[in-house]
Write a protein that holds these residues in place. Structure first.
Motif, mmCIF file in Angstrom:
data_model
loop_
_atom_site.group_PDB
_atom_site.id
_atom_site.type_symbol
_atom_site.label_atom_id
_atom_site.label_comp_id
_atom_site.label_asym_id
_atom_site.label_seq_id
_atom_site.Cartn_x
_atom_site.Cartn_y
_atom_site.Cartn_z
ATOM 1 N N LEU A 61 3.057 5.083 -8.989
ATOM 2 C CA LEU A 61 2.055 5.808 -8.217
ATOM 3 C C LEU A 61 0.983 6.312 -9.175
ATOM 4 N N VAL A 62 -0.268 6.252 -8.720
ATOM 5 C CA VAL A 62 -1.404 6.627 -9.567
ATOM 6 C C VAL A 62 -2.270 7.644 -8.828
ATOM 7 N N TYR A 63 -2.674 8.691 -9.573
ATOM 8 C CA TYR A 63 -3.690 9.600 -9.029
ATOM 9 C C TYR A 63 -4.806 9.723 -10.060
ATOM 10 N N VAL A 80 -1.112 2.710 -5.421
ATOM 11 C CA VAL A 80 0.197 2.162 -5.786
ATOM 12 C C VAL A 80 -0.043 0.865 -6.540
ATOM 13 N N ASP A 81 0.486 0.776 -7.757
ATOM 14 C CA ASP A 81 0.351 -0.471 -8.507
ATOM 15 C C ASP A 81 1.694 -1.177 -8.580
ATOM 16 N N VAL A 82 1.655 -2.492 -8.480
ATOM 17 C CA VAL A 82 2.853 -3.322 -8.457
ATOM 18 C C VAL A 82 2.645 -4.530 -9.358
ATOM 19 N N ALA A 83 3.655 -4.837 -10.155
ATOM 20 C CA ALA A 83 3.664 -6.071 -10.940
ATOM 21 C C ALA A 83 5.008 -6.756 -10.735
ATOM 22 N N ASN A 101 -3.209 -1.263 -4.809
ATOM 23 C CA ASN A 101 -3.804 -0.896 -3.531
ATOM 24 C C ASN A 101 -4.127 0.591 -3.577
ATOM 25 N N GLN A 102 -5.374 0.946 -3.357
ATOM 26 C CA GLN A 102 -5.763 2.336 -3.528
ATOM 27 C C GLN A 102 -6.673 2.829 -2.410
ATOM 28 N N ASN A 103 -6.629 4.153 -2.236
ATOM 29 C CA ASN A 103 -7.501 4.843 -1.298
ATOM 30 C C ASN A 103 -8.382 5.799 -2.079
ATOM 31 N N PHE A 120 -7.436 -3.509 -1.896
ATOM 32 C CA PHE A 120 -6.857 -3.880 -3.185
ATOM 33 C C PHE A 120 -7.918 -3.767 -4.277
ATOM 34 N N TYR A 121 -7.697 -2.893 -5.243
ATOM 35 C CA TYR A 121 -8.580 -2.799 -6.397
ATOM 36 C C TYR A 121 -8.231 -3.898 -7.407
ATOM 37 N N ARG A 122 -6.976 -4.336 -7.371
ATOM 38 C CA ARG A 122 -6.541 -5.473 -8.199
ATOM 39 C C ARG A 122 -5.615 -6.328 -7.363
ATOM 40 N N ASN A 123 -5.817 -7.639 -7.409
ATOM 41 C CA ASN A 123 -4.988 -8.563 -6.646
ATOM 42 C C ASN A 123 -5.063 -9.919 -7.333
#
Length: 353
Positions: A61-63, A80-83, A101-103, A120-123
């Motif tokens: 989780l990222v803030y 939320v980042d996932v790898a 995926n971020q808000n 998605f900020y990264r995909n």
């Protein structure tokens, strides 16, 4: 006839490239370890693959708080980042998926209005391939049983890195507010290196060229140093990231700690900040790494490695003399005493590649 000949030559070229990659993969010996090898808590991508058959999840989780001095905006970002990493076909090859995926909630102070962006900020999906393994030669992995210092201090030769190449693609699906007008697919290329500076220090570097062919291609670098404490369950890292693009440029610093709950499960936390005020950035992230270990190759137990090391101590094909064996035993006792003082009391420990 000429076009048909060119087609055949192209097919031969493709086959030759595939055969070369397979040959490299079978020849390379990625350093699979009995302890999870995670890219978290930093952003740098290690040179080594997770190992054939290994499935690994790294998520957190990222803030983040962003304030833009010129636009006079304030933003709170939650994501939320996932790898997902999978050891594909052979030891040196890894299939990766990375997503964030971020808000983002933006307040425009001058206008007194607000906006919200979600997507998605990264995909992206890619393949990482280890082309040079610094420790492929087993002689480089053998400890020096005569010198504790030689095994534990930095030497210039330790800077020689293992090297991996990465090729992948970014995917912008639908009307993504973070990348308006960008094509659905854009390539990404990267070189990753990894050096074991000492048994407890590891240096990882990445140089990447991202969103190739778009209106805003991006260059970036990452330099990350990790250190394992005497209690081998704990490790700490410091990382520097630079980003250069017409869309966004900055230099970021982050640092954090990781804790091994078991050989297959790690938790971490990190925080960082940027140097600019257009926007200023302060962020914190916490996550976990977990692997399903279906690796079929058997690791050689530590005890057997020590025996192999002792049995390989030959000179010119003869056994060691009594005096040499006595000297060797004394050196082993000294090393064991020193190692005992560093022992965290577990059967497994952080294993920097």
């Amino acid at each position: 006839m000429a076009s048909k000949t060119r087609g055949i030559l192209n097919e031969i070229g493709k086959f030759g490239l595939l055969a070369t990659l397979l040959a490299w993969g079978l020849a390379a010996h990625a350093q699979y370890t009995d302890v999870i090898n995670s890219n978290r808590p930093g952003k740098a991508n290690s040179a080594y693959a997770v190992g054939k058959g290994v499935v690994q999840l790294e998520s957190g989780l990222v803030y983040e708080q962003q304030d833009h001095a010129i636009l006079n905006t304030e933003s709170g970002i939650f994501g939320v980042d996932v790898a997902l990493r999978y050891g594909l076909l052979f030891e040196a090859l890894e299939l990766q998926y990375e997503g964030i995926n971020q808000n983002q909630n933006i307040t425009y102070s001058n206008l007194g209005t607000e906006a919200s962006l979600t997507d998605f900020y990264r995909n992206r999906v890619g393949l990482k391939f280890l082309i040079y393994d610094r420790y492929k030669d087993p002689e480089r992995n053998k400890p020096n049983i005569r010198s504790w210092r030689a095994n534990n201090v930095f030497q210039l030769k330790n800077l020689i890195p293992s090297v991996a190449l990465y090729g992948g693609a970014n995917f912008v699906l639908g009307d993504n507010p973070f990348y308006p007008g960008e094509p659905t697919v854009s390539p990404r290329a990267m070189v990753a290196t990894q050096s074991r500076l000492s048994p407890r220090f590891v240096l990882v570097t990445n140089i990447a060229y991202d969103r190739i062919g778009t209106d805003f291609p991006e260059w970036s670098y990452l330099v990350s140093i990790s250190h394992a404490f005497r209690n081998p369950k704990w490790s700490v890292f410091v990382e520097n990231q630079g980003i250069q693009s017409d869309r966004y440029s900055d230099v970021l610093l982050r640092s954090g700690v990781a804790y091994l709950f078991s050989p297959n499960f790690q938790a971490d936390i990190n925080l960082g900040a940027g140097f600019k005020n257009t926007p200023s950035r302060i962020f914190i992230s916490s996550g976990v790494s977990y692997r399903l270990d279906f690796h079929k190759d058997q690791l050689i137990p530590i005890e057997d490695q020590e025996k192999i090391g002792r049995n390989s101590m030959r000179r010119g094909g003869r056994k060691l003399s009594k005096a040499e064996r006595r000297s060797q035993r004394r050196a082993e006792k000294r090393n064991k005493k020193r190692e005992k003082s560093d022992d965290g009391g577990d059967d497994w420990e952080f294993n920097p590649i």
